[in-house]
Design a protein around this motif. Structure first.
Motif, PDB file in Angstrom:
ATOM      1  N   GLY A  81       0.821  -1.201   0.000  1.00 12.39           N
ATOM      2  CA  GLY A  81       0.000   0.000   0.000  1.00 12.39           C
ATOM      3  C   GLY A  81       0.859   1.258   0.000  1.00 12.39           C
ATOM      4  N   GLY A  82       0.200   2.401   0.272  1.00 13.55           N
ATOM      5  CA  GLY A  82       0.898   3.673   0.300  1.00 13.55           C
ATOM      6  C   GLY A  82       0.244   4.751  -0.531  1.00 13.55           C
ATOM      7  N   SER A  83      -1.081   4.748  -0.639  1.00 11.24           N
ATOM      8  CA  SER A  83      -1.826   5.766  -1.387  1.00 11.24           C
ATOM      9  C   SER A  83      -1.437   5.837  -2.859  1.00 11.24           C
ATOM     10  N   TRP A  84      -0.846   4.781  -3.386  1.00 15.65           N
ATOM     11  CA  TRP A  84      -0.345   4.722  -4.764  1.00 15.65           C
ATOM     12  C   TRP A  84       0.800   5.716  -5.016  1.00 15.65           C
ATOM     13  N   GLN A  85       1.223   6.394  -3.952  1.00 20.08           N
ATOM     14  CA  GLN A  85       2.264   7.410  -4.077  1.00 20.08           C
ATOM     15  C   GLN A  85       3.520   7.083  -3.267  1.00 20.08           C
ATOM     16  N   ASN A  86       3.448   6.090  -2.399  1.00 21.87           N
ATOM     17  CA  ASN A  86       4.545   5.748  -1.508  1.00 21.87           C
ATOM     18  C   ASN A  86       4.592   4.230  -1.350  1.00 21.87           C
ATOM     19  N   GLY A  87       5.535   3.782  -0.542  1.00 18.45           N
ATOM     20  CA  GLY A  87       5.623   2.371  -0.212  1.00 18.45           C
ATOM     21  C   GLY A  87       6.610   1.630  -1.085  1.00 18.45           C
ATOM     22  N   SER A  88       6.981   0.434  -0.633  1.00 21.18           N
ATOM     23  CA  SER A  88       8.008  -0.335  -1.320  1.00 21.18           C
ATOM     24  C   SER A  88       7.925  -1.797  -0.928  1.00 21.18           C
ATOM     25  N   LYS A  89       8.357  -2.651  -1.831  1.00 23.73           N
ATOM     26  CA  LYS A  89       8.502  -4.073  -1.527  1.00 23.73           C
ATOM     27  C   LYS A  89       9.464  -4.294  -0.376  1.00 23.73           C
ATOM     28  N   ASP A  90      10.470  -3.411  -0.258  1.00 28.18           N
ATOM     29  CA  ASP A  90      11.497  -3.588   0.764  1.00 28.18           C
ATOM     30  C   ASP A  90      10.921  -3.507   2.167  1.00 28.18           C
ATOM     31  N   GLY A  91       9.819  -2.791   2.331  1.00 28.60           N
ATOM     32  CA  GLY A  91       9.187  -2.688   3.629  1.00 28.60           C
ATOM     33  C   GLY A  91       8.285  -3.857   3.966  1.00 28.60           C
ATOM     34  N   HIS A  92       8.141  -4.810   3.042  1.00 26.57           N
ATOM     35  CA  HIS A  92       7.192  -5.911   3.256  1.00 26.57           C
ATOM     36  C   HIS A  92       7.856  -7.279   3.156  1.00 26.57           C
ATOM     37  N   LYS A  93       9.119  -7.307   3.476  1.00 29.74           N
ATOM     38  CA  LYS A  93       9.831  -8.583   3.592  1.00 29.74           C
ATOM     39  C   LYS A  93       9.088  -9.518   4.543  1.00 29.74           C
ATOM     40  N   PHE A  94       8.541  -8.979   5.632  1.00 29.41           N
ATOM     41  CA  PHE A  94       7.862  -9.813   6.630  1.00 29.41           C
ATOM     42  C   PHE A  94       6.664 -10.543   6.038  1.00 29.41           C
ATOM     43  N   VAL A  95       6.002  -9.938   5.048  1.00 37.62           N
ATOM     44  CA  VAL A  95       4.878 -10.620   4.399  1.00 37.62           C
ATOM     45  C   VAL A  95       5.387 -11.758   3.524  1.00 37.62           C
ATOM     46  N   GLY A  96       6.436 -11.494   2.740  1.00 39.10           N
ATOM     47  CA  GLY A  96       6.998 -12.537   1.889  1.00 39.10           C
ATOM     48  C   GLY A  96       7.485 -13.718   2.683  1.00 39.10           C
ATOM     49  N   VAL A  97       8.173 -13.450   3.780  1.00 36.98           N
ATOM     50  CA  VAL A  97       8.688 -14.534   4.623  1.00 36.98           C
ATOM     51  C   VAL A  97       7.537 -15.302   5.267  1.00 36.98           C
ATOM     52  N   SER A  98       6.529 -14.580   5.762  1.00 35.42           N
ATOM     53  CA  SER A  98       5.392 -15.225   6.420  1.00 35.42           C
ATOM     54  C   SER A  98       4.680 -16.197   5.486  1.00 35.42           C
ATOM     55  N   LEU A  99       4.453 -15.768   4.243  1.00 36.93           N
ATOM     56  CA  LEU A  99       3.761 -16.634   3.287  1.00 36.93           C
ATOM     57  C   LEU A  99       4.659 -17.779   2.816  1.00 36.93           C
ATOM     58  N   ALA A 100       5.950 -17.511   2.669  1.00 35.81           N
ATOM     59  CA  ALA A 100       6.866 -18.578   2.282  1.00 35.81           C
ATOM     60  C   ALA A 100       6.957 -19.628   3.379  1.00 35.81           C
ATOM     61  N   ARG A 101       6.938 -19.210   4.638  1.00 36.33           N
ATOM     62  CA  ARG A 101       6.963 -20.164   5.749  1.00 36.33           C
ATOM     63  C   ARG A 101       5.716 -21.048   5.751  1.00 36.33           C
ATOM     64  N   ALA A 102       4.630 -20.541   5.163  1.00 38.23           N
ATOM     65  CA  ALA A 102       3.399 -21.336   5.056  1.00 38.23           C
ATOM     66  C   ALA A 102       3.442 -22.300   3.878  1.00 38.23           C
ATOM     67  N   GLY A 103       4.523 -22.233   3.075  1.00 38.16           N
ATOM     68  CA  GLY A 103       4.684 -23.163   1.966  1.00 38.16           C
ATOM     69  C   GLY A 103       4.387 -22.596   0.598  1.00 38.16           C
ATOM     70  N   TYR A 104       4.292 -21.257   0.485  1.00 38.97           N
ATOM     71  CA  TYR A 104       3.895 -20.641  -0.774  1.00 38.97           C
ATOM     72  C   TYR A 104       5.058 -19.880  -1.416  1.00 38.97           C
ATOM     73  N   ILE A 105       5.171 -19.986  -2.732  1.00 41.38           N
ATOM     74  CA  ILE A 105       6.083 -19.134  -3.481  1.00 41.38           C
ATOM     75  C   ILE A 105       5.471 -17.737  -3.488  1.00 41.38           C
ATOM     76  N   THR A 106       6.215 -16.743  -3.026  1.00 41.25           N
ATOM     77  CA  THR A 106       5.633 -15.420  -2.833  1.00 41.25           C
ATOM     78  C   THR A 106       6.462 -14.340  -3.504  1.00 41.25           C
ATOM     79  N   GLY A 107       5.832 -13.590  -4.407  1.00 39.67           N
ATOM     80  CA  GLY A 107       6.457 -12.422  -5.000  1.00 39.67           C
ATOM     81  C   GLY A 107       5.935 -11.168  -4.324  1.00 39.67           C
ATOM     82  N   VAL A 108       6.836 -10.314  -3.852  1.00 35.40           N
ATOM     83  CA  VAL A 108       6.474  -9.041  -3.242  1.00 35.40           C
ATOM     84  C   VAL A 108       6.945  -7.950  -4.201  1.00 35.40           C
ATOM     85  N   MET A 109       6.024  -7.219  -4.781  1.00 35.80           N
ATOM     86  CA  MET A 109       6.340  -6.351  -5.918  1.00 35.80           C
ATOM     87  C   MET A 109       6.372  -4.870  -5.574  1.00 35.80           C
ATOM     88  N   ASN A 110       7.174  -4.120  -6.330  1.00 33.90           N
ATOM     89  CA  ASN A 110       7.050  -2.677  -6.457  1.00 33.90           C
ATOM     90  C   ASN A 110       6.178  -2.371  -7.670  1.00 33.90           C
TER      91      ASN A 110
END
Length: 295
Positions: A81-110
């Motif tokens: 998220g980020g109002s379409w004006q801010n934000g980054s994939k780099d700030g959401h590593k925790f989401v990628g790791v969380s989903l990967a730990r559940a067994g899913y291939i996860t892409g976190v995009m800019n």
């Protein structure tokens, strides 16, 4: 902060993880709480491929988090998220790791940001990223026909729009049948952006009736999971109610879950495994994927 009303359903403003940090006491000096959360998120035992390019623009990059030794695993694309004006994939590593730990291939995009890039460019970015993630799924141990798209806040809008509107996947060459479900977390799916700060993310003179995801739901859309924070003061929870109604009207399976005790920030912070005590976000997401994935 302007009042939240059910007349305009405004998407008021985006924020970082500050509220979650305050709740958790993560107040390290000179370090953002979001970075603190990512710092304590280990990628040990995972394959992490950074800056996978999916298009020509500088921000057309995603990070892929993959569990090891998996075969035909579900594949999830996450959009920040980020109002379409801010934000980054780099700030959401925790989401990628969380989903990967559940067994899913996860892409976190800019994606390309407003005001330089307005709707539908960031939606087209999501479709392009999904295409590249699907094309490379087997190399990570994933299934190209077992796709899910998830987003938070503005990214929730992007996720729901790219999947539920018939146009975007078709233009990107992604078979609609390959997407098993979409997960919107506190997304602004149905609001009048005119006069709002977020108008910068939409075409000049644009009409919400031509843009909002609830206005053009395709009847063959996959199941939707809409997670709403009961204490959200940033995106009116009524967005979820209205989007759910539009999906039901089109005959699309949809679940609307209002998560108690959470706000606009803690609803996504709760995706981090150490923060599951905040609320039910991670469990709801995993249960949905497990129910909807190809068996």
């Amino acid at each position: 902060m302007p009042p939240r009303t059910h007349t305009s359903h405004p998407f008021i403003r985006a924020a970082g993880l500050g509220l979650a940090a305050a709740a958790l006491g993560l107040t390290l000096a000179a370090c953002s709480p979001q970075n603190t959360l990512n710092t304590v998120t280990s990628t040990g035992g995972l394959n992490v491929i950074q800056n996978v390019r999916y298009g020509p623009a500088p921000r057309n990059l995603m990070d892929v988090y993959a569990p090891k030794n998996v075969h035909n695993a579900p594949v999830v694309l996450f959009i920040h998220g980020g109002s379409w004006q801010n934000g980054s994939k780099d700030g959401h590593k925790f989401v990628g790791v969380s989903l990967a730990r559940a067994g899913y291939i996860t892409g976190v995009m800019n994606y390309r940001l407003a005001p330089e890039h307005r709707y539908p460019e960031y939606i087209q970015d999501a479709a392009a990223a999904l295409r590249v993630l699907r094309d490379s799924a087997t190399s990570y141990g994933g299934s190209p026909d077992n796709l899910f798209v998830m987003g938070h806040s503005a990214g929730g809008f992007n996720a729901v729009e790219v999947v539920d509107n018939a146009r975007w996947l078709r233009e990107a060459g992604v078979p609609v049948s390959a997407v098993r479900g979409v997960i919107g977390v506190a997304g602004p799916y149905t609001y009048d952006f005119r006069g709002e700060p977020t108008a910068l993310a939409f075409p000049v003179g644009g009409n919400p009736d031509d843009i909002m995801p609830n206005r053009h739901v395709r009847p063959d859309a996959p199941p939707n999971l809409l997670l709403v924070a009961a204490n959200d003061t940033t995106v009116d929870p009524y967005n979820g109610v209205t989007m759910n109604a539009a999906l039901k009207k089109a005959g699309v399976p949809s679940e609307l879950k209002v998560l108690p005790g959470l706000n606009h920030i803690t609803i996504i912070a709760a995706m981090a495994r150490p923060l599951n005590f905040l609320g039910d976000t991670r469990k709801q997401v995993i249960d949905f994927i497990e129910t909807r994935k190809l068996q």
